[in-house]
Design a protein around this motif. Sequence first.
Motif, PDB file in Angstrom:
ATOM      1  N   SER A 125      33.773  38.694  44.959  1.00 29.49           N
ATOM      2  CA  SER A 125      33.002  39.628  44.168  1.00 29.49           C
ATOM      3  C   SER A 125      32.576  40.858  44.980  1.00 29.49           C
ATOM      4  N   ASP A 126      32.200  40.686  46.242  1.00 33.00           N
ATOM      5  CA  ASP A 126      31.762  41.822  47.052  1.00 33.00           C
ATOM      6  C   ASP A 126      31.721  41.402  48.520  1.00 33.00           C
ATOM      7  N   ASP A 138      38.646  41.150  33.757  1.00 31.66           N
ATOM      8  CA  ASP A 138      38.885  42.554  33.417  1.00 31.66           C
ATOM      9  C   ASP A 138      39.210  43.291  34.695  1.00 31.66           C
ATOM     10  N   GLU A 171      36.529  45.078  36.939  1.00 33.03           N
ATOM     11  CA  GLU A 171      35.569  44.450  37.841  1.00 33.03           C
ATOM     12  C   GLU A 171      35.958  44.646  39.295  1.00 33.03           C
TER      13      GLU A 171
END
Lengths: 290, 261
Positions: free
Chosen positions: A173-174, A285, A288
């Motif tokens: 995610s990050d 998606d 993101e």
Amino acid sequence: MFLQTLITGLSIGGIYALMAVGYSLVFSVLNFSNFAHGAVIMLGAYVGLALATKLSLGFGLVLAGSIAGAGIIAVLNERLAYSSLRRRKAPSLYLMISAMGCAVFLENLVYATIGSRFYAFPEFFGRQIVTLGESSVSLLDVGAFVFALAAILGLHLFISRTRTGIAIRAGVSDMTMCSLMGVDLDRLISIVFLLAGGFAGVAGVFLGIKYLVYPTMGWVTNKAYIAAVIGGLGSLPGALAGGLILGVVETFVSVYISSVMRDVFSFTLLIAFLVLRPNGLLGRDSEEKV
Amino acid sequence: MTTPTPLLSVRGLTRDFGGIRAVDSFSFDVPEGSITGIIGPNGAGKTTVFNLITGVYRPTAGDILFKGEPIGGHRPDRIVRAGIARTFQNIRLFNRRSCLENVLTPLLQREKSNFFAALAGTPSARRTERSLREKAFDLLTSLGLDAFAPLQANTLPYGLQRKLEIARALATNPSLLLLDEPAAGMNPEETRSLARLIAEVREKFNVTILLIEHHMDLVMNICSPVIVINFGALLAEGTPDEVRANPDVVAAYLGKGRKGK
């Protein structure tokens, strides 16, 4: 005939899924297409081959050795070719070019040292046949499918339950945020490559047994890219589903239409998915991932 | 009178990006237990200073001492483990995860867990997870976010996402908390309640706070000392009143008057 085709398809699909899982894992964490994944699969097959022919080990040890060997090769690949680019926060295109270079380098290294000969694994499973109702399928095919499923289930548990697995999900995610949660990124990325390499090793051994071992065998990873796109890039369940679907569809096309049409069909499928459903069946998606 | 060693001490910190010197021999101290504020015009280098302290960037030159130990250029995870946590100006939550999971992530990374027990989901592993979930829930409660625990982080209103980021930073058990524009986009009422929250957090979690902020009333009310940075260099430092009275600060913010004195 139908059941037999289905099982053969699932078996090939299982191998595609093993390849796609490793490829997808690296993609989702580092956001680049690791084209050297095929070369790692090829080297994994050679490691397995060496253990089987030179040391005459049994199937289990060959598989374990190939997992370890390909895992270490993948980690070295990352350390030597990607890590400095990554630390300098280079654009992912640079990583991709580096990966292509690694693929060509490793292949030619094998040509130059081992040679271009095609090798066959010893017959681990003989011609053992499993009979299911009216049809009979080879034990190798059933084994490849079951083992692929079990390995991917294990990976799923690892990702969802363990501390490192959760760190991997946070990294997807990050990355920066993940390191600010107290995660050592270099170690985490090595683990990701070790896993991806391990899966490549399994795929390499099964491919080698089913077909042959040769320097360009890694190019079959193209199918893993297709599988990953069908399932949704970066999604593990997607890689599994995509691999199985591709394997089954391909086998049905070769059996019922023509084996010449097989790859034409596969790549048409790739383009159709990219045009109509770029996030694949289970992908997130694309917005993101920025 | 002896002054106690500051919790964080920055000396001659410099960072170049290509030909641009974003931070220029910047020095300041953060006293233990304080709420220290950094202010400065846009582009002055405030966030770069945060990125240097937390290891996201490496300093070109200079020292960063935390509890007397040099940490400049260390990896971000080592600095977090040493006790510095931060939030971001543009909120960076794990968007697709629930509020609870956002806070749980750093808690899990601190825990020594048995790999195979976790994989198999043994009772002891589940017990550990349950107790961490409770801890995460308590953290959410102390920031007034308990009702939102199961909701996906990016569905929360902006102000609450900021609070969630603070909760997640606190979950790393910091002794120094860096807040990058915590009041950005908040109205005066929300800003006042944020000021109360920051003061509460300092008391309750026994943390020292270093914050970057543009809302002058927030800075002037709760921060002391206040550090002013302009063009990457220290412009002024002192109590809010001292800073407010400093002609250089007024000039940097409002421009020099035509009349000239």
